[in-house]
Design an enzyme around this catalytic site. Structure first.
Site, PDB file in Angstrom:
ATOM      1  N   CYS A 155      40.438  26.070  68.876  1.00  9.59           N
ATOM      2  CA  CYS A 155      40.560  24.671  69.309  1.00  9.59           C
ATOM      3  C   CYS A 155      39.154  24.083  69.285  1.00  9.59           C
ATOM      4  CB  CYS A 155      41.186  24.574  70.695  1.00  9.59           C
ATOM      5  SG  CYS A 155      40.132  25.219  71.989  1.00  9.59           S
ATOM      6  N   CYS A 163      37.788  11.037  79.045  1.00 12.95           N
ATOM      7  CA  CYS A 163      37.668  10.434  77.710  1.00 12.95           C
ATOM      8  C   CYS A 163      37.411  11.468  76.629  1.00 12.95           C
ATOM      9  CB  CYS A 163      36.544   9.416  77.696  1.00 12.95           C
ATOM     10  SG  CYS A 163      36.898   8.004  78.735  1.00 12.95           S
TER      11      CYS A 163
HETATM   12  N1  ATP Z   1      28.555  12.567  90.466  1.00 11.44           N
HETATM   13  C1  ATP Z   1      27.976  11.908  89.459  1.00 11.44           C
HETATM   14  N2  ATP Z   1      26.663  11.546  89.550  1.00 11.44           N
HETATM   15  C2  ATP Z   1      26.060  10.883  88.537  1.00 11.44           C
HETATM   16  N3  ATP Z   1      26.686  10.544  87.411  1.00 11.44           N
HETATM   17  C3  ATP Z   1      27.983  10.874  87.265  1.00 11.44           C
HETATM   18  C4  ATP Z   1      28.692  11.580  88.276  1.00 11.44           C
HETATM   19  N4  ATP Z   1      29.956  11.785  87.843  1.00 11.44           N
HETATM   20  C5  ATP Z   1      30.041  11.234  86.613  1.00 11.44           C
HETATM   21  N5  ATP Z   1      28.865  10.692  86.262  1.00 11.44           N
HETATM   22  C6  ATP Z   1      28.544   9.986  85.006  1.00 11.44           C
HETATM   23  O1  ATP Z   1      29.494   8.956  84.820  1.00 11.44           O
HETATM   24  C7  ATP Z   1      29.552   8.631  83.438  1.00 11.44           C
HETATM   25  C8  ATP Z   1      30.998   8.362  83.080  1.00 11.44           C
HETATM   26  O2  ATP Z   1      31.002   7.738  81.849  1.00 11.44           O
HETATM   27  P1  ATP Z   1      31.888   8.145  80.599  1.00 11.44           P
HETATM   28  O3  ATP Z   1      33.103   8.866  81.015  1.00 11.44           O
HETATM   29  O4  ATP Z   1      32.028   6.911  79.784  1.00 11.44           O
HETATM   30  O5  ATP Z   1      30.830   9.110  79.865  1.00 11.44           O
HETATM   31  P2  ATP Z   1      30.773  10.627  79.363  1.00 11.44           P
HETATM   32  O6  ATP Z   1      31.161  11.556  80.465  1.00 11.44           O
HETATM   33  O7  ATP Z   1      29.426  10.781  78.763  1.00 11.44           O
HETATM   34  O8  ATP Z   1      31.815  10.622  78.212  1.00 11.44           O
HETATM   35  P3  ATP Z   1      32.483  11.814  77.399  1.00 11.44           P
HETATM   36  O9  ATP Z   1      33.632  12.236  78.310  1.00 11.44           O
HETATM   37  O10 ATP Z   1      32.939  11.139  76.162  1.00 11.44           O
HETATM   38  O11 ATP Z   1      31.475  12.892  77.192  1.00 11.44           O
HETATM   39  C9  ATP Z   1      28.956   9.797  82.672  1.00 11.44           C
HETATM   40  O12 ATP Z   1      27.766   9.384  82.035  1.00 11.44           O
HETATM   41  C10 ATP Z   1      28.684  10.845  83.750  1.00 11.44           C
HETATM   42  O13 ATP Z   1      27.501  11.588  83.501  1.00 11.44           O
END
Ligand code: ATP
Ligand code: ZN
Length: 451
Positions: free
Chosen positions: A406, A232
């Site tokens: 970028c 995202c």
């Molecule tokens: N292995 C993992 N253990 C715990 N949490 C995880 C793991 N992999 C991904 N996540 C969590 O899953 C969530 C995915 O949600 P989302 O993609 O909406 O959020 P984001 O990564 O904060 O978004 P952005 O890409 O906009 O920064 C995130 O909060 C991320 O920290």
């Protein structure tokens, strides 16, 4: 530093101290979710309390659901991995529905750019643990559910132990390594996995390893090349889209818990927000030769999923380092170049749509990195023309550098590599700004918007 710069720096530091104090207060408030209540093991319920009957009355009168369904929900423990765009709506609906125990895992902290879709977090929780924030919001809606926040990264060393205490697992994460980890852990632990994803204007939903259906590995035995994966923060997402998919994940969990309806096992739901369409396609059945759920499985314990996928299990700190030191300048050095009016050609390699968000204070040429290789001849002509205009030397000596920028300093490095190939013969110096606009905002202009 002159006096004015010092004063600005002091003001910024004071603001930061105020923000940290506020966070500390908020953090103390959030952690008042009682430890004992979180850890307490719930015994299986066979009845509903007076309050339960009142709270869940509108679903208790549903044919096929009734008291039996509500008790099944109450006796079910669900683990949500990822407290982001999918995890937030999934968590709040499961909490509202009266799920017995809700575990929420996330290693990350709330950021302002999360709030357009991660709707259980709030402005005053920016900087706080996402899992604690989700639990806090759910607890306000329904304190009778048992909540367990895990502020950690799910990995091969802890996954099986954590998953063990839950009946149904929701994959609400955003990276391939965690998808394989969760898949294998759920197969090994014998749990159904409700998987969701959302990107741009589209979302998908399916259920793995349930009702005789396939697991993720049955369908995708090999991980995709890491450069083919977009998240995202790179591709963007309309906030409502994960809202819809996360809600459907909660619905699937309730259906599995109660046995009502038919689940999305061996079926994939594809949602297109722009067309307003939902399509369901049948998936391949369970694969007999699947390495984890097949007839002769070779995976009997969790492996190193980052190595297997050739990609990190987090999207944080994904920083390329492919250029030599001499091919890079810091944001501060670039600001000195601009202040000293040193001629150069600035090439912003972000997609055109992002230029409306913010731009460096210097005229630039926009050459989106994604279209660079397609238009390489035109790009070369365009740049040489500009360089000739600015170079003080004779026709064949380009004395001014090309500076690529970028958002975070990854695409700009790849762009430098590509531009070097077409400009090296003309002895043009091509460099990039380390850390991109993020670094500019951090080290040069704290008012510069970052995203
Ligand atoms: N292995 C993992 N253990 C715990 N949490 C995880 C793991 N992999 C991904 N996540 C969590 O899953 C969530 C995915 O949600 P989302 O993609 O909406 O959020 P984001 O990564 O904060 O978004 P952005 O890409 O906009 O920064 C995130 O909060 C991320 O920290
Ligand atoms: Zn399988």
């Amino acid at each position: 530093m002159n006096e004015e710069q010092l004063r600005n720096e002091l003001q910024n530091k004071e603001k930061e101290i105020q923000r940290l104090k506020k966070l500390l207060d908020e953090s103390a408030k959030l952690l008042t979710v009682p430890e004992n209540d979180l850890q307490k093991q719930k015994e299986k319920s066979e009845t509903l309390s007076k309050e339960d009957i009142s709270r869940y009355s509108r679903q208790l009168i549903l044919h096929d659901f009734g008291v039996k369904g509500q008790i099944a929900v109450k006796n079910t423990n669900v683990l949500i991995v990822g407290a982001g765009g999918l995890g937030c709506p999934a968590a709040i609906y499961l909490a509202a529905a009266g799920i017995g125990r809700l575990g929420v895992i996330d290693y990350d902290e709330v950021e302002l750019s999360n709030l357009h879709r991660q709707i259980l977090h709030t402005v005053d929780r920016v900087g706080l643990s996402k899992s604690v924030s989700v639990v806090h919001s759910c607890c306000r809606l329904n304190p009778s559910t048992e909540y367990v926040p895990y502020h950690l990264q799910l990995d091969s060393s802890n996954a099986l132990r954590i998953i063990e205490s839950y009946d149904i697992i929701l994959d609400a994460t955003d990276n391939v390594a965690t998808r394989y980890l969760l898949n294998d852990a759920c197969v090994l632990a014998g749990k159904p996995l409700v998987s969701g994803s959302a990107l741009r204007f589209e979302g998908q939903l399916t259920v793995y390893h349930h009702d005789g259906g396939p697991c993720y590995r049955c369908l995708y035995p090999q991980p995709p090349p890491s450069e083919a994966v977009t998240n995202c923060s790179e591709g963007g997402v309309l906030g409502v889209v994960p809202g819809i998919i996360g809600s459907l994940q909660a619905l699937e969990a309730i259906k599995i818990a109660t046995g009502i309806g038919t689940s999305f096992s061996q079926k994939l739901l594809m949602f297109d927000a722009l067309d307003g369409t939902f399509r369901t396609v049948k998936l391949r059945p369970r694969c007999k030769s699947c390495l984890v759920c097949g007839e002769n499985p070779t995976i009997s314990q969790l492996i190193d999923y980052e190595q297997f996928c050739g990609a990190k299990a987090t999207d944080k700190d994904h920083k390329l380092h492919i250029l030599e030191r001499s091919q890079r300048i810091s944001a501060k050095e670039y600001s000195e170049m601009v202040n000293n009016k040193k001629p150069h050609v600035l090439v912003d390699v972000r997609p055109a749509i992002e230029l409306d968000i913010c731009q460096l204070p210097h005229p630039m040429i926009n050459i989106p990195f994604t279209s660079l290789s397609r238009n390489i001849t035109e790009v070369k002509d365009q740049l040489l023309l500009k360089l000739k205009e600015l170079s003080s030397d004779d026709f064949h000596n380009y004395t001014v550098p090309v500076v690529c920028v970028c958002r975070r300093g990854n695409d700009s490095q790849l762009a430098v590599q590509q531009l070097m190939k077409i400009l090296a013969d003309d002895k043009v110096k091509v460099i990039d700004i380390k850390g991109g606009l993020h670094s500019w905002s951090k080290h040069v202009d704290s008012n510069f918007p970052i995203y």
